[in-house]
Design a protein around this motif. Structure first.
Motif, PDB file in Angstrom:
ATOM      1  N   LEU A   1      -0.727   8.210   4.172  1.00  0.00           N
ATOM      2  CA  LEU A   1      -1.638   7.274   3.104  1.00  0.00           C
ATOM      3  C   LEU A   1      -3.074   7.857   3.315  1.00  0.00           C
ATOM      4  CD1 LEU A   1      -0.112   4.029   3.203  1.00  0.00           C
ATOM      5  CD2 LEU A   1      -0.470   5.398   0.979  1.00  0.00           C
ATOM      6  N   LYS A   2      -3.347   8.416   4.559  1.00  0.00           N
ATOM      7  CA  LYS A   2      -4.905   8.611   4.720  1.00  0.00           C
ATOM      8  C   LYS A   2      -5.290  10.020   3.896  1.00  0.00           C
ATOM      9  CE  LYS A   2      -4.759   5.831   9.088  1.00  0.00           C
ATOM     10  NZ  LYS A   2      -5.009   5.948  10.407  1.00  0.00           N
ATOM     11  N   ILE A   3      -4.077  10.745   3.705  1.00  0.00           N
ATOM     12  CA  ILE A   3      -4.552  12.038   3.073  1.00  0.00           C
ATOM     13  C   ILE A   3      -4.557  11.888   1.758  1.00  0.00           C
ATOM     14  CG2 ILE A   3      -3.924  14.504   2.991  1.00  0.00           C
ATOM     15  CD1 ILE A   3      -2.251  14.145   5.666  1.00  0.00           C
ATOM     16  N   HIS A   4      -5.755  12.124   0.914  1.00  0.00           N
ATOM     17  CA  HIS A   4      -5.852  11.968  -0.348  1.00  0.00           C
ATOM     18  C   HIS A   4      -5.454  13.155  -1.045  1.00  0.00           C
ATOM     19  CE1 HIS A   4      -7.313   8.039   0.541  1.00  0.00           C
ATOM     20  NE2 HIS A   4      -8.310   8.534   1.313  1.00  0.00           N
ATOM     21  N   ASP A   5      -5.163  14.231  -0.606  1.00  0.00           N
ATOM     22  CA  ASP A   5      -5.132  15.587  -1.330  1.00  0.00           C
ATOM     23  C   ASP A   5      -3.365  15.562  -1.389  1.00  0.00           C
ATOM     24  OD1 ASP A   5      -4.013  18.446  -1.081  1.00  0.00           O
ATOM     25  OD2 ASP A   5      -6.103  18.610  -1.866  1.00  0.00           O
ATOM     26  N   VAL A   6      -2.610  15.552  -2.473  1.00  0.00           N
ATOM     27  CA  VAL A   6      -1.302  15.720  -2.391  1.00  0.00           C
ATOM     28  C   VAL A   6      -0.564  16.834  -1.911  1.00  0.00           C
ATOM     29  CG1 VAL A   6       0.748  15.473  -4.070  1.00  0.00           C
ATOM     30  CG2 VAL A   6      -1.212  14.260  -4.755  1.00  0.00           C
TER      31      VAL A   6
ATOM     32  N   LYS B   1       0.756  -1.102   0.004  1.00  0.00           N
ATOM     33  CA  LYS B   1      -0.027   0.009   0.078  1.00  0.00           C
ATOM     34  C   LYS B   1       0.735   1.317  -0.029  1.00  0.00           C
ATOM     35  CE  LYS B   1      -3.949  -1.771   2.650  1.00  0.00           C
ATOM     36  NZ  LYS B   1      -4.963  -1.859   3.691  1.00  0.00           N
TER      37      LYS B   1
ATOM     38  N   ARG C   1       1.646   3.485  -3.141  1.00  0.00           N
ATOM     39  CA  ARG C   1       0.333   4.431  -3.418  1.00  0.00           C
ATOM     40  C   ARG C   1       1.103   6.012  -3.284  1.00  0.00           C
ATOM     41  NH1 ARG C   1      -4.959   2.396  -0.160  1.00  0.00           N
ATOM     42  NH2 ARG C   1      -4.962   0.410  -1.248  1.00  0.00           N
TER      43      ARG C   1
ATOM     44  N   ASN D   1      -7.660  15.961   7.536  1.00  0.00           N
ATOM     45  CA  ASN D   1      -8.719  15.607   6.931  1.00  0.00           C
ATOM     46  C   ASN D   1     -10.084  16.203   7.457  1.00  0.00           C
ATOM     47  OD1 ASN D   1      -7.548  13.528   5.270  1.00  0.00           O
ATOM     48  ND2 ASN D   1      -7.224  12.001   6.670  1.00  0.00           N
TER      49      ASN D   1
ATOM     50  N   GLN E   1      -1.019  16.538   1.779  1.00  0.00           N
ATOM     51  CA  GLN E   1      -0.183  15.419   2.308  1.00  0.00           C
ATOM     52  C   GLN E   1       1.545  15.825   2.429  1.00  0.00           C
ATOM     53  OE1 GLN E   1       1.177  11.858  -0.516  1.00  0.00           O
ATOM     54  NE2 GLN E   1      -0.603  10.760   0.639  1.00  0.00           N
TER      55      GLN E   1
END
Length: 260
Positions: A168-173, A142, A145, A201, A176
């Motif tokens: 990894l839990k932050i989906h905004d680059v 994982k 990613r 988040n 992040q």
């Protein structure tokens, strides 16, 4: 695993190529130099494991000894030649490195990913042969990613595995990257990193909830009304509409001859 010959041979070091499936990307230069000094005094006690290729030999096991031998200026190295396919080479390379403490998180993750994806080795088989649980294998894969720049940042600044898992839990680059910078600058521990990610988040979710949503039906009707008004006023107007996953496109064509 079949050995072409169990006899130890002295192989020209120039005829040996590195293992393309070597999962280790970084080697400690100080440790290599120390090993090289030892090789100058007592030589290589444990032979390299090689496989024959069209143009010489390829390393299956013994990359560190090979690199140290080059530093030490050795012309030949002792080796045992074995027969192995690409899948077996990848597996043996991982087995050689998997229990070394200095194998990085991403090197290990890439090795598991290559075995399962490129060489078709099922996770059940990896679990049996390498004594690593399937859940642990999936967990480490994982981490791939994360973008390469983020992986570099994590390795260079020694961000812990648990803190990296939180990132990894932050989906905004962008967010992040901001979180990673904060973890580094403020030297946050795992618990503090988890709290930081949770707060980020929460902020992202709130912004998403409060962001205005486009009413596409209202938008389409407004454009159509505009075209109808043009027509009612004697203009020769034509409306073209195209829909895609990301956009709703409107093109209004008005004949120049119809413009007063």
């Amino acid at each position: 695993m079949k050995f072409a010959s169990q006899k130890i041979k002295d192989i020209n070091i120039e005829d040996i190529k590195p293992n393309p499936y070597q999962c280790r990307r970084h080697f400690n230069l100080l440790k290599l130099n120390s090993l090289a000094d030892s090789l100058k005094k007592v030589g290589i006690l444990s032979p390299l494991i090689l496989r024959a290729t069209k143009n010489g030999y390829e390393i299956i096991s013994g990359t560190r000894r090979y690199r140290a031998a080059i530093i030490a200026g050795l012309k030949t190295v002792p080796a045992i030649i074995m027969k192995a396919g690409d899948k077996q080479c990848a597996k043996l390379s991982l087995m050689e490195n998997i229990h070394r403490e200095d194998l990085s998180l991403f090197e290990e993750a890439e090795a598991y990913f290559n075995l399962s994806s490129y060489h078709g080795v099922k996770k059940d088989k990896i679990e049996d042969e390498l004594c690593v649980k399937k859940e642990e294998i999936s967990d480490k894969i994982k981490f791939l990613r994360l973008e390469s720049s983020m992986r570099y940042k994590i390795e260079e600044n020694k961000i812990t595995k648990n803190a990296a898992r939180e990132l990894l839990k932050i989906h905004d680059v962008e967010k992040q990257n901001e979180a990673a910078e904060t973890i580094i600058k403020e030297n946050l521990n795992d618990k503090e990193a988890a709290s930081l990610v949770k707060e980020i988040n929460r902020e992202l979710a709130l912004n998403k909830k409060n962001s205005p949503k486009m009413n596409f039906t209202l938008c389409a009707n407004t454009v159509k009304k505009t075209v109808n008004i043009l027509k009612e006023n004697g203009q020769k107007a034509e409306l073209l509409q195209k829909d895609s996953e990301k956009y709703m496109e409107f093109i209004i064509k008005i004949r120049k001859t119809g413009i007063l």
